[in-house]
Design a protein around this motif. Structure first.
Motif, PDB file in Angstrom:
ATOM      1  N   LEU A 144       0.839  -1.198   0.000  1.00  0.00           N
ATOM      2  CA  LEU A 144       0.000   0.000   0.000  1.00  0.00           C
ATOM      3  C   LEU A 144       0.869   1.240   0.000  1.00  0.00           C
ATOM      4  CD1 LEU A 144      -2.496  -0.993   2.829  1.00  0.00           C
ATOM      5  CD2 LEU A 144      -3.016  -0.854   0.399  1.00  0.00           C
ATOM      6  N   ARG A 145       0.201   2.366  -0.198  1.00  0.00           N
ATOM      7  CA  ARG A 145       0.883   3.653  -0.116  1.00  0.00           C
ATOM      8  C   ARG A 145       1.511   3.812   1.269  1.00  0.00           C
ATOM      9  NH1 ARG A 145      -1.029   9.098  -2.343  1.00  0.00           N
ATOM     10  NH2 ARG A 145       0.945  10.205  -2.214  1.00  0.00           N
ATOM     11  N   ASN A 146       2.699   4.423   1.335  1.00  0.00           N
ATOM     12  CA  ASN A 146       3.337   4.679   2.625  1.00  0.00           C
ATOM     13  C   ASN A 146       2.380   5.409   3.547  1.00  0.00           C
ATOM     14  OD1 ASN A 146       5.638   3.558   1.588  1.00  0.00           O
ATOM     15  ND2 ASN A 146       6.617   5.522   1.148  1.00  0.00           N
ATOM     16  N   LYS A 147       2.425   5.045   4.813  1.00  0.00           N
ATOM     17  CA  LYS A 147       1.476   5.592   5.770  1.00  0.00           C
ATOM     18  C   LYS A 147       1.557   7.119   5.841  1.00  0.00           C
ATOM     19  CE  LYS A 147      -0.243   4.488  10.339  1.00  0.00           C
ATOM     20  NZ  LYS A 147       0.032   3.790  11.595  1.00  0.00           N
ATOM     21  N   ASN A 148       2.771   7.658   5.702  1.00  0.00           N
ATOM     22  CA  ASN A 148       2.918   9.124   5.806  1.00  0.00           C
ATOM     23  C   ASN A 148       2.685   9.827   4.464  1.00  0.00           C
ATOM     24  OD1 ASN A 148       5.180   8.589   4.315  1.00  0.00           O
ATOM     25  ND2 ASN A 148       6.634   9.446   5.760  1.00  0.00           N
ATOM     26  N   LEU A 149       2.258   9.072   3.463  1.00  0.00           N
ATOM     27  CA  LEU A 149       1.938   9.597   2.125  1.00  0.00           C
ATOM     28  C   LEU A 149       3.123  10.214   1.411  1.00  0.00           C
ATOM     29  CD1 LEU A 149      -1.516  11.300   2.773  1.00  0.00           C
ATOM     30  CD2 LEU A 149      -1.089   9.153   1.613  1.00  0.00           C
ATOM     31  N   LYS A 150       4.328   9.935   1.902  1.00  0.00           N
ATOM     32  CA  LYS A 150       5.499  10.537   1.254  1.00  0.00           C
ATOM     33  C   LYS A 150       6.356   9.468   0.598  1.00  0.00           C
ATOM     34  CE  LYS A 150       5.866  14.621   4.081  1.00  0.00           C
ATOM     35  NZ  LYS A 150       5.686  14.731   5.513  1.00  0.00           N
TER      36      LYS A 150
ATOM     37  N   GLU B 119       5.116   3.225  -2.315  1.00  0.00           N
ATOM     38  CA  GLU B 119       4.188   2.173  -1.894  1.00  0.00           C
ATOM     39  C   GLU B 119       4.987   0.995  -1.344  1.00  0.00           C
ATOM     40  OE1 GLU B 119       3.722   3.493  -5.048  1.00  0.00           O
ATOM     41  OE2 GLU B 119       1.879   4.619  -4.720  1.00  0.00           O
ATOM     42  N   GLY B 120       5.319   1.063  -0.056  1.00  0.00           N
ATOM     43  CA  GLY B 120       6.113  -0.014   0.537  1.00  0.00           C
ATOM     44  C   GLY B 120       5.475  -0.564   1.790  1.00  0.00           C
ATOM     45  N   ASN B 121       4.248  -0.120   2.004  1.00  0.00           N
ATOM     46  CA  ASN B 121       3.493  -0.434   3.220  1.00  0.00           C
ATOM     47  C   ASN B 121       2.844  -1.813   3.044  1.00  0.00           C
ATOM     48  OD1 ASN B 121       1.547  -0.499   5.193  1.00  0.00           O
ATOM     49  ND2 ASN B 121       0.742   1.541   4.769  1.00  0.00           N
ATOM     50  N   PHE B 122       3.598  -2.844   3.456  1.00  0.00           N
ATOM     51  CA  PHE B 122       3.133  -4.209   3.230  1.00  0.00           C
ATOM     52  C   PHE B 122       1.840  -4.481   3.991  1.00  0.00           C
ATOM     53  CE2 PHE B 122       2.906  -8.744   4.299  1.00  0.00           C
ATOM     54  CZ  PHE B 122       2.914  -9.285   3.029  1.00  0.00           C
ATOM     55  N   PHE B 123       0.893  -5.125   3.309  1.00  0.00           N
ATOM     56  CA  PHE B 123      -0.388  -5.451   3.922  1.00  0.00           C
ATOM     57  C   PHE B 123      -0.843  -6.818   3.420  1.00  0.00           C
ATOM     58  CE2 PHE B 123      -5.015  -5.592   3.985  1.00  0.00           C
ATOM     59  CZ  PHE B 123      -5.295  -5.171   5.280  1.00  0.00           C
ATOM     60  N   THR B 124      -1.442  -7.577   4.319  1.00  0.00           N
ATOM     61  CA  THR B 124      -2.024  -8.841   3.887  1.00  0.00           C
ATOM     62  C   THR B 124      -3.131  -9.255   4.846  1.00  0.00           C
ATOM     63  OG1 THR B 124      -1.490 -11.030   3.020  1.00  0.00           O
ATOM     64  CG2 THR B 124      -0.459 -10.425   5.122  1.00  0.00           C
ATOM     65  N   ASP B 125      -3.841 -10.340   4.518  1.00  0.00           N
ATOM     66  CA  ASP B 125      -4.936 -10.745   5.401  1.00  0.00           C
ATOM     67  C   ASP B 125      -4.392 -11.568   6.572  1.00  0.00           C
ATOM     68  OD1 ASP B 125      -4.727 -13.499   4.579  1.00  0.00           O
ATOM     69  OD2 ASP B 125      -5.757 -12.941   2.737  1.00  0.00           O
TER      70      ASP B 125
ATOM     71  N   ASN C  80       7.377   2.903   6.856  1.00  0.00           N
ATOM     72  CA  ASN C  80       6.279   3.099   5.895  1.00  0.00           C
ATOM     73  C   ASN C  80       4.925   2.573   6.361  1.00  0.00           C
ATOM     74  OD1 ASN C  80       6.709   0.345   5.722  1.00  0.00           O
ATOM     75  ND2 ASN C  80       7.906   0.505   3.842  1.00  0.00           N
ATOM     76  N   GLY C  81       4.878   2.048   7.592  1.00  0.00           N
ATOM     77  CA  GLY C  81       3.606   1.533   8.100  1.00  0.00           C
ATOM     78  C   GLY C  81       3.384   0.057   7.822  1.00  0.00           C
ATOM     79  N   ALA C  82       4.418  -0.622   7.312  1.00  0.00           N
ATOM     80  CA  ALA C  82       4.258  -2.033   6.930  1.00  0.00           C
ATOM     81  C   ALA C  82       3.767  -2.868   8.108  1.00  0.00           C
ATOM     82  CB  ALA C  82       5.587  -2.591   6.425  1.00  0.00           C
TER      83      ALA C  82
ATOM     84  N   LEU D  23      -6.423   0.765   5.693  1.00  0.00           N
ATOM     85  CA  LEU D  23      -6.188   2.177   5.976  1.00  0.00           C
ATOM     86  C   LEU D  23      -6.102   2.970   4.670  1.00  0.00           C
ATOM     87  CD1 LEU D  23      -5.413   4.101   8.395  1.00  0.00           C
ATOM     88  CD2 LEU D  23      -3.058   3.774   7.639  1.00  0.00           C
ATOM     89  N   ASP D  24      -6.810   4.079   4.623  1.00  0.00           N
ATOM     90  CA  ASP D  24      -6.821   4.919   3.424  1.00  0.00           C
ATOM     91  C   ASP D  24      -6.233   6.288   3.784  1.00  0.00           C
ATOM     92  OD1 ASP D  24      -7.420   6.383   1.168  1.00  0.00           O
ATOM     93  OD2 ASP D  24      -9.569   6.493   1.583  1.00  0.00           O
TER      94      ASP D  24
END
Lengths: 225, 97
Positions: A102-108, A143-149, A180-182, B31-32
């Protein structure tokens, strides 16, 4: 060892990785994305960059390119596949790796050297590292914010499929050392057979003391066996 | 005879195409951050009734198919194959008349 680097329009780390591979004595070939056959390779690398300008989603268009079908086939036959940065994003878009970035948590866009900890050193990619060794590698992504279920996260933990986690220089993994919020500070993961590694940090940028450090070298020497 | 059929064709060709809209949004538990920033900014602008904003994507799709059901299936396939990342995104298909 024979390696192939897949090149897309917008790849920009392809030459860096080629230089690193050459330095480490790999017999490397560059493969344009429109090719329909892969040269015989023990290792396939999908490099960093902004394939197709990150249109739609990072890696989405590259993930449907002609050569990727061959990469998927080779991976299923057990070829080693390494995706770095945009390469990791592309691997998730092909389904070779589960989860998404996902997009980095800080949007940068974040471009800096960070510390990562080796979580599994029993794979073909990481055997020359020590367990829990701290590396300093560069990250450069939006976009380095790793996300999974949850199911996949459990699988990652239970089957030891996490390669690296973001940490501080002492090895603590917390929000403070998460750039990045991963999810769970995850910086790199393997597939279930551990022949595919996707990672956001750039080992190829850390192979020469003259310009950085040599913390990335052992990834390549691990692959050489 | 031929001339007549040509004259009729504009009407038919209009019906041979169907138009859809696809809205893609991040799933609830994802999260968005962009939506959050937009939300905070609107609140700063005085929109205090604002409860929640989710940012997403919008596609307009024209398709050469006159059967509505078939066309919708094709759009659905496009969503699954490329337009949507099913791990993190939900989508809605609407026909545009």
């Amino acid at each position: 060892m024979r390696s192939s680097v897949i090149v897309f329009p917008g790849s920009n780390c392809d030459r860096d990785i080629a230089v690193a591979l050459q330095k480490m004595q790999f017999k490397n070939k560059m493969v344009w994305h429109k090719e329909t056959a892969l040269p015989k390779s023990d290792l396939i690398i999908i490099p960093g960059g902004f394939s197709y300008g990150d249109y739609l989603r990072s890696g989405a268009i590259a993930g449907k390119s002609l050569i990727i079908e061959e990469v998927v086939k080779a991976a299923k036959f057990g070829s080693l596949v390494l995706g770095i940065c945009n390469g990791f994003q592309i691997l998730t878009e092909t389904g070779l790796l589960k989860g998404t970035l996902l997009r980095n948590k800080n949007l940068k866009f974040i471009n800096k050297d960070v510390h990562i900890k080796v979580i599994n050193n029993t794979t073909k990619f990481t055997s020359k590292y020590k367990l829990n060794q701290i590396l300093k590698l560069n990250i450069a992504h939006n976009e380095g914010n790793f996300f999974t279920d949850n199911d996949h996260l459990k699988e990652l933990n239970n089957d030891n499929l996490i390669a690296f986690k973001y940490s501080d220089e002492k090895g603590n993994t917390s929000n403070l050392s998460n750039p990045n919020g991963a999810l769970d500070n995850i910086a790199g993961i393997f597939n279930d057979k551990k022949n595919i590694l996707g990672m956001m940090p750039h080992p190829e940028r850390m192979v020469d003391n003259l310009i950085s450090n040599k913390d990335g070298v052992n990834l390549f020497s691990s692959l050489l066996g | 005879m031929k001339l007549i059929s040509v004259k009729l064709s504009p009407l038919n060709s209009k019906k041979n195409k169907l138009k859809f809209s696809v809205t893609v949004t991040l799933k609830k538990d994802v999260l968005d951050p962009q939506g959050k920033v937009v939300q905070n900014t609107l609140k700063n602008l005085g929109m205090h009734d604002l409860k929640n904003i989710r940012q997403g994507k919008f596609f307009e799709i024209e398709i050469n198919e006159k059967d509505e059901k078939l066309a919708q299936e094709k759009v659905n396939e496009m969503c699954k194959k490329l337009l949507v990342n099913l791990i993190i995104e939900d989508y809605k298909i609407n026909i545009l008349k």
